[in-house]
Write an enzyme that holds these catalytic residues in place. Structure first.
Site, PDB file in Angstrom:
ATOM      1  N   LYS A   1       0.869  -1.179   0.000  1.00  0.00           N
ATOM      2  CA  LYS A   1       0.000   0.000   0.000  1.00  0.00           C
ATOM      3  C   LYS A   1       0.909   1.233   0.000  1.00  0.00           C
ATOM      4  CE  LYS A   1      -1.624   2.974   2.261  1.00  0.00           C
ATOM      5  NZ  LYS A   1      -1.374   4.410   1.897  1.00  0.00           N
TER       6      LYS A   1
ATOM      7  N   GLU B   1       9.835   1.811  10.623  1.00  0.00           N
ATOM      8  CA  GLU B   1      10.937   2.728  10.294  1.00  0.00           C
ATOM      9  C   GLU B   1      10.331   4.124  10.305  1.00  0.00           C
ATOM     10  OE1 GLU B   1      13.929   1.795   9.981  1.00  0.00           O
ATOM     11  OE2 GLU B   1      13.937  -0.267   9.269  1.00  0.00           O
TER      12      GLU B   1
ATOM     13  N   CYS C   1      14.528  10.790   6.240  1.00  0.00           N
ATOM     14  CA  CYS C   1      14.389  10.462   7.662  1.00  0.00           C
ATOM     15  C   CYS C   1      15.721  10.502   8.407  1.00  0.00           C
ATOM     16  CB  CYS C   1      13.759   9.091   7.793  1.00  0.00           C
ATOM     17  SG  CYS C   1      14.599   7.857   6.784  1.00  0.00           S
TER      18      CYS C   1
ATOM     19  N   GLU D   1      10.999  16.981  13.760  1.00  0.00           N
ATOM     20  CA  GLU D   1      11.395  16.640  12.396  1.00  0.00           C
ATOM     21  C   GLU D   1      10.699  17.603  11.434  1.00  0.00           C
ATOM     22  OE1 GLU D   1       9.866  12.996  10.525  1.00  0.00           O
ATOM     23  OE2 GLU D   1      11.926  12.549   9.958  1.00  0.00           O
TER      24      GLU D   1
HETATM   25  P1  NAD Z   1       2.887   9.046   6.877  1.00  0.00           P
HETATM   26  O1  NAD Z   1       3.135   8.344   8.157  1.00  0.00           O
HETATM   27  O2  NAD Z   1       1.883  10.106   6.848  1.00  0.00           O
HETATM   28  O3  NAD Z   1       2.428   7.980   5.757  1.00  0.00           O
HETATM   29  C1  NAD Z   1       3.217   6.877   5.405  1.00  0.00           C
HETATM   30  C2  NAD Z   1       2.318   5.791   4.830  1.00  0.00           C
HETATM   31  O4  NAD Z   1       1.477   5.265   5.838  1.00  0.00           O
HETATM   32  C3  NAD Z   1       1.375   6.258   3.724  1.00  0.00           C
HETATM   33  O5  NAD Z   1       1.224   5.210   2.791  1.00  0.00           O
HETATM   34  C4  NAD Z   1       0.068   6.505   4.482  1.00  0.00           C
HETATM   35  O6  NAD Z   1      -1.065   6.412   3.657  1.00  0.00           O
HETATM   36  C5  NAD Z   1       0.114   5.390   5.510  1.00  0.00           C
HETATM   37  N1  NAD Z   1      -0.547   5.646   6.790  1.00  0.00           N
HETATM   38  C6  NAD Z   1      -0.624   6.810   7.479  1.00  0.00           C
HETATM   39  N2  NAD Z   1      -1.258   6.620   8.647  1.00  0.00           N
HETATM   40  C7  NAD Z   1      -1.554   5.301   8.724  1.00  0.00           C
HETATM   41  C8  NAD Z   1      -2.187   4.481   9.693  1.00  0.00           C
HETATM   42  N3  NAD Z   1      -2.644   4.980  10.843  1.00  0.00           N
HETATM   43  N4  NAD Z   1      -2.312   3.166   9.444  1.00  0.00           N
HETATM   44  C9  NAD Z   1      -1.841   2.635   8.301  1.00  0.00           C
HETATM   45  N5  NAD Z   1      -1.253   3.355   7.323  1.00  0.00           N
HETATM   46  C10 NAD Z   1      -1.102   4.680   7.541  1.00  0.00           C
HETATM   47  O7  NAD Z   1       4.322   9.528   6.402  1.00  0.00           O
HETATM   48  P2  NAD Z   1       4.706  10.394   5.123  1.00  0.00           P
HETATM   49  O8  NAD Z   1       4.335  11.807   5.399  1.00  0.00           O
HETATM   50  O9  NAD Z   1       4.200   9.753   3.887  1.00  0.00           O
HETATM   51  O10 NAD Z   1       6.300  10.218   5.143  1.00  0.00           O
HETATM   52  C11 NAD Z   1       7.142  11.018   5.870  1.00  0.00           C
HETATM   53  C12 NAD Z   1       7.577  10.353   7.170  1.00  0.00           C
HETATM   54  O11 NAD Z   1       8.196   9.095   6.915  1.00  0.00           O
HETATM   55  C13 NAD Z   1       8.629  11.157   7.897  1.00  0.00           C
HETATM   56  O12 NAD Z   1       8.314  11.255   9.278  1.00  0.00           O
HETATM   57  C14 NAD Z   1       9.906  10.370   7.714  1.00  0.00           C
HETATM   58  O13 NAD Z   1      10.882  10.586   8.669  1.00  0.00           O
HETATM   59  C15 NAD Z   1       9.402   8.978   7.686  1.00  0.00           C
HETATM   60  N6  NAD Z   1      10.370   8.101   7.011  1.00  0.00           N
HETATM   61  C16 NAD Z   1      11.095   7.192   7.745  1.00  0.00           C
HETATM   62  C17 NAD Z   1      12.043   6.389   7.150  1.00  0.00           C
HETATM   63  C18 NAD Z   1      12.830   5.388   7.938  1.00  0.00           C
HETATM   64  O14 NAD Z   1      13.353   4.458   7.337  1.00  0.00           O
HETATM   65  N7  NAD Z   1      12.957   5.514   9.236  1.00  0.00           N
HETATM   66  C19 NAD Z   1      12.267   6.492   5.793  1.00  0.00           C
HETATM   67  C20 NAD Z   1      11.529   7.431   5.065  1.00  0.00           C
HETATM   68  C21 NAD Z   1      10.572   8.211   5.700  1.00  0.00           C
END
Ligand code: NAD
Length: 482
Positions: free
Chosen positions: A179, A253, A287, A386
């Site tokens: 997804k 992550e 991240c 962040e």
């Molecule tokens: P987000 O958490 O809003 O969304 C990420 C994904 O999760 C999307 O596909 C979204 O639709 C889904 N999602 C959101 N809430 C959910 C829930 N409650 N249940 C299931 N699915 C859900 O993040 P974003 O804004 O797309 O990405 C940015 C974030 O990702 C930043 O905080 C960044 O640091 C983090 N990130 C972490 C890593 C790592 O490896 N640690 C790598 C890249 C990005």
């Protein structure tokens, strides 16, 4: 929905293009032009049910294949991904604004490399071993695939982050429902195209773009056995809570706020030459970016000047132009969020040494100037939260104990760097930083080494041999001596 050649109005379920239950899809907007790039389907809960059911049906025969046979499938899958690398890289850059010179590696070729890496790993590994029992007799220890995996990914490194889950999961004998984030739905379909070309058995990989509600539904779906998530810390906490209640294995992550620790004996030219890659990579939407620069008192003014000049010289522009170092952010919402943090930094009295707003000469696209704040106390909001944009803070420290204390004074623990000409000292300092990864005089993920965070940066590891472990469940079969 918009109609053009990039439109992807269907879902990939059970090896077939499947019309979504609901007609209204999602328009993916090009970050640099603010124009519609193409429309993607949005999965409903009924579509998620169908994808999980397909993954469940495929599980039996996929896990029954020998690791070598699965690896052969994965070799073909890797080749199909590689054949598309250049187009995939350009598509992802258009979706999220990533400079093409970065995208070619992380979106273009990294997925194929990861798939190949895990194919080779399982080809070499034993799926079970026989151990003499401590109490007499013997025990057969098997590694069984954990089952159907829900892989949920963000928009910032859409291809690598999906491949970090798909590759070990499939290699271990699991099946996957991916997804992706709506913002980067279009490039996610490349995995489906490659799966078809490689002849992956139907249902082994399913791709269902959808909202966060669709993601949440997938996480708690009774047909899912394991969740692999990359995204924000708040979403990770919500998913972790659900998985805790269900006793469902989960890897998370999450976010970061890493420190770049410049020591008194640092090679400052090397530090400046790596600043883009370490601290501002992917327009700061990374991240593990080392956005908190810690400078020793003796070099403080020099570091401020160097960072300011280096950042001021960065080329802002079209992400598809190879000269571009800083592209636009992924969305208007993300741009506004980052500008809000810059305002918060100013309002708290911190000095902007370069940048500080939207670039005047970019009339289209969600650009933010790379921005540096000097003299920032580590308690400031801009040093704690962040930002996920091109914003750096510089903080002065006295001795190395203080530097380590500041580096560790964070909710997060994902990345970080140490800059020193003495590698022993670099290793000693890296050991003292409470983080899942630390770079000495550079920062680059290693396919063969675990990546992940501590504290609010997450649970578990991806990449390396450690990255396949969560996709196995160990089973011991005890035999008594006759
Ligand atoms: P987000 O958490 O809003 O969304 C990420 C994904 O999760 C999307 O596909 C979204 O639709 C889904 N999602 C959101 N809430 C959910 C829930 N409650 N249940 C299931 N699915 C859900 O993040 P974003 O804004 O797309 O990405 C940015 C974030 O990702 C930043 O905080 C960044 O640091 C983090 N990130 C972490 C890593 C790592 O490896 N640690 C790598 C890249 C990005």
């Amino acid at each position: 929905m918009h109609t053009n050649t990039l439109d992807r109005p269907e879902l990939f379920i059970g090896g077939a293009w499947t019309a979504p239950e609901l007609a209204d899809g999602f328009d993916v907007i090009e970050a640099a032009t603010e124009k519609v790039l193409g429309g993607a389907a949005m999965a409903s809960t009924a579509d998620i049910d169908a994808a999980v059911a397909a993954a469940g049906r495929a599980l039996g025969s996929w896990r029954a294949l020998s690791p070598a046979r699965r690896a052969d499938h994965l070799d073909r899958f890797a080749a199909a991904l590689n054949a598309r690398a250049k187009q995939t890289a350009a598509l992802a850059s258009r979706e999220n604004g990533m400079p093409i010179t970065l995208s070619i590696g992380v979106n273009g070729y990294a997925p194929g490399l990861m798939v190949k890496y895990y194919a080779d790993l399982v080809r070499r590994a034993e799926e079970s071993d026989i151990r003499p029992s401590a109490f007499g007799g013997r025990t057969v220890v098997r590694r069984e695939p954990v089952g159907v995996v829900a892989a949920i990914t963000p928009w910032n490194y859409p291809q690598s982050l999906a491949a970090m889950k798909i590759a070990p999961a499939l290699a271990a004998g699991c099946t996957v429902v991916l997804k992706p984030s709506p913002e980067t739905s279009l490039d996610a379909y490349v995995f489906a195209d490659a799966a078809i070309e490689a002849g992956l058995p139907a249902g082994v990989l399913n791709v269902v773009p959808g909202s966060r509600e669709a993601g949440a539904y997938l996480v708690r779906h009774p047909g899912v056995h394991k969740v692999a998530f990359t995204g924000s810390t708040p979403a990770g906490r919500a998913i972790g809570e659900v998985c805790g209640r269900l006793l469902r294995p989960v890897t998370l992550e999450l976010g970061g706020k890493s420190a770049s620790l410049v020591t008194v004996d640092a090679d400052l030219e090397l530090f400046a030459a790596n600043l883009l890659e370490v601290s501002l990579v992917n327009n700061g939407q990374t991240c593990h970016a080392g956005t908190r620069i810690l400078a020793p008192r003796a070099l403080y003014s020099q570091v401020v000047e160097l960072v300011t000049e280096t950042v001021r010289a960065l080329v802002i522009g079209d992400p598809l132009d190879r000269a571009t170092q800083i592209g636009p952010l992924v969305s208007a919402a993300q741009r506004d969020r980052v500008l809000g943090y810059i305002e918060a930094g100013r309002a708290a009295g911190y000095r902007v040494t370069t940048g500080g707003g939207a670039p005047a000469d970019q009339t289209l696209g969600w650009y933010v100037e790379p921005t540096v704040f000097a003299g920032v106390d580590n308690s400031a909001r801009i040093a704690r939260e962040e930002i996920f944009g091109p914003v750096l803070t510089i903080t002065e420290y006295g001795d190395e104990d203080e530097a380590v204390a500041i580096a560790n004074d964070s909710e997060y623990g994902l990345g970080g760097t140490v800059w020193t000409t003495d590698e022993e000292r670099g290793l000693a300092l890296a050991d003292r930083i409470h983080s899942g990864t630390v770079g000495v005089n550079h920062y680059a993920l290693d396919l063969a080494a675990p990546f992940g965070g501590v504290k609010a940066s997450g649970l578990g590891r991806e990449l390396g041999p450690e990255g396949i472990a969560p996709y196995y469940s160990a089973k011991s079969i005890y035999f008594r001596t006759r």
